[in-house]
Design a protein around this motif. Sequence first.
Motif, PDB file in Angstrom:
ATOM      1  N   VAL A 132       0.838  -1.209   0.000  1.00 51.03           N
ATOM      2  CA  VAL A 132       0.000   0.000   0.000  1.00 51.03           C
ATOM      3  C   VAL A 132       0.870   1.256   0.000  1.00 51.03           C
ATOM      4  CG1 VAL A 132      -0.397   0.377   2.490  1.00 51.03           C
ATOM      5  CG2 VAL A 132      -2.214   0.854   0.838  1.00 51.03           C
ATOM      6  N   HIS A 135       2.188   1.611  -3.686  1.00 52.45           N
ATOM      7  CA  HIS A 135       1.157   1.910  -4.684  1.00 52.45           C
ATOM      8  C   HIS A 135       0.381   3.189  -4.367  1.00 52.45           C
ATOM      9  CE1 HIS A 135      -1.591   1.181  -7.936  1.00 52.45           C
ATOM     10  NE2 HIS A 135      -2.628   1.260  -7.109  1.00 52.45           N
ATOM     11  N   CYS A 136      -0.090   3.307  -3.154  1.00 47.48           N
ATOM     12  CA  CYS A 136      -0.992   4.420  -2.828  1.00 47.48           C
ATOM     13  C   CYS A 136      -0.260   5.689  -2.395  1.00 47.48           C
ATOM     14  CB  CYS A 136      -1.966   3.998  -1.731  1.00 47.48           C
ATOM     15  SG  CYS A 136      -3.013   2.623  -2.226  1.00 47.48           S
ATOM     16  N   GLU A 139       2.686   6.067  -5.486  1.00 49.35           N
ATOM     17  CA  GLU A 139       2.082   5.996  -6.810  1.00 49.35           C
ATOM     18  C   GLU A 139       2.846   5.141  -7.819  1.00 49.35           C
ATOM     19  OE1 GLU A 139       1.480  10.073  -7.937  1.00 49.35           O
ATOM     20  OE2 GLU A 139      -0.096  10.357  -6.449  1.00 49.35           O
ATOM     21  N   VAL A 160      -2.716  -4.850  -1.624  1.00 51.62           N
ATOM     22  CA  VAL A 160      -3.187  -3.464  -1.622  1.00 51.62           C
ATOM     23  C   VAL A 160      -4.672  -3.422  -1.268  1.00 51.62           C
ATOM     24  CG1 VAL A 160      -3.662  -1.440  -3.074  1.00 51.62           C
ATOM     25  CG2 VAL A 160      -1.433  -2.566  -3.183  1.00 51.62           C
ATOM     26  N   ARG A 164      -6.088  -1.560   2.052  1.00 54.08           N
ATOM     27  CA  ARG A 164      -7.060  -0.462   1.976  1.00 54.08           C
ATOM     28  C   ARG A 164      -8.295  -0.755   2.822  1.00 54.08           C
ATOM     29  NH1 ARG A 164      -7.039   0.921  -4.482  1.00 54.08           N
ATOM     30  NH2 ARG A 164      -5.422   2.520  -4.409  1.00 54.08           N
TER      31      ARG A 164
END
Length: 182
Positions: A132, A135-136, A139, A160, A164
């Motif tokens: 996470v 990716h979050c 980015e 991920v 989340r």
Amino acid sequence: MNADRADREARETLSSFPAFYRYWMPRITGYLRSQTSDGRWVEDIAQESMLAAQRRWDELVTYDKPGAWLFRVATTMLRRWQAKAREQCTSLDDMITRGDAGLPSAGERGTDGRLDLMDAVRSLPRRQREAVALHCLLEFPMPEVARILGMSEGSAKTHVYRARRRLEELLREPAVEMEGRR
């Protein structure tokens, strides 16, 4: 961030090691901070990762995604440091003093009743936390997350998704939880 702009910035970082360092150092440090609350490790691991990049600079400039290589090195180093720290916890008292390797318990909330985002991310299982954050927060596209963490893209997506979902539970305001129970 615009994908074209990100690609251009990433290519420009390969013009020299100092440019690479300036671009990636704040990103790698932020990523590591999202992974552990023990700040002693963050700067050391970030610097060690950059030293590894400098030693392999001639090879690294030929890579399609040198940033992904850097994050993979930093992730591996962090895992080793965490394992070493766990080995050094020789007694229950020592673990309690360290706060269970610096990770907050999932139920720990601030004075306003909510968890801080970074504390919530740190409380996730390691694979979910890493996926996470990459990716979050940073980015990275899902294929890069998978490559950095050494797993399939499907596994990265699963981590991920679960992260989340868990973060949503952890960060939900206590009042909303109370209403849901009624």
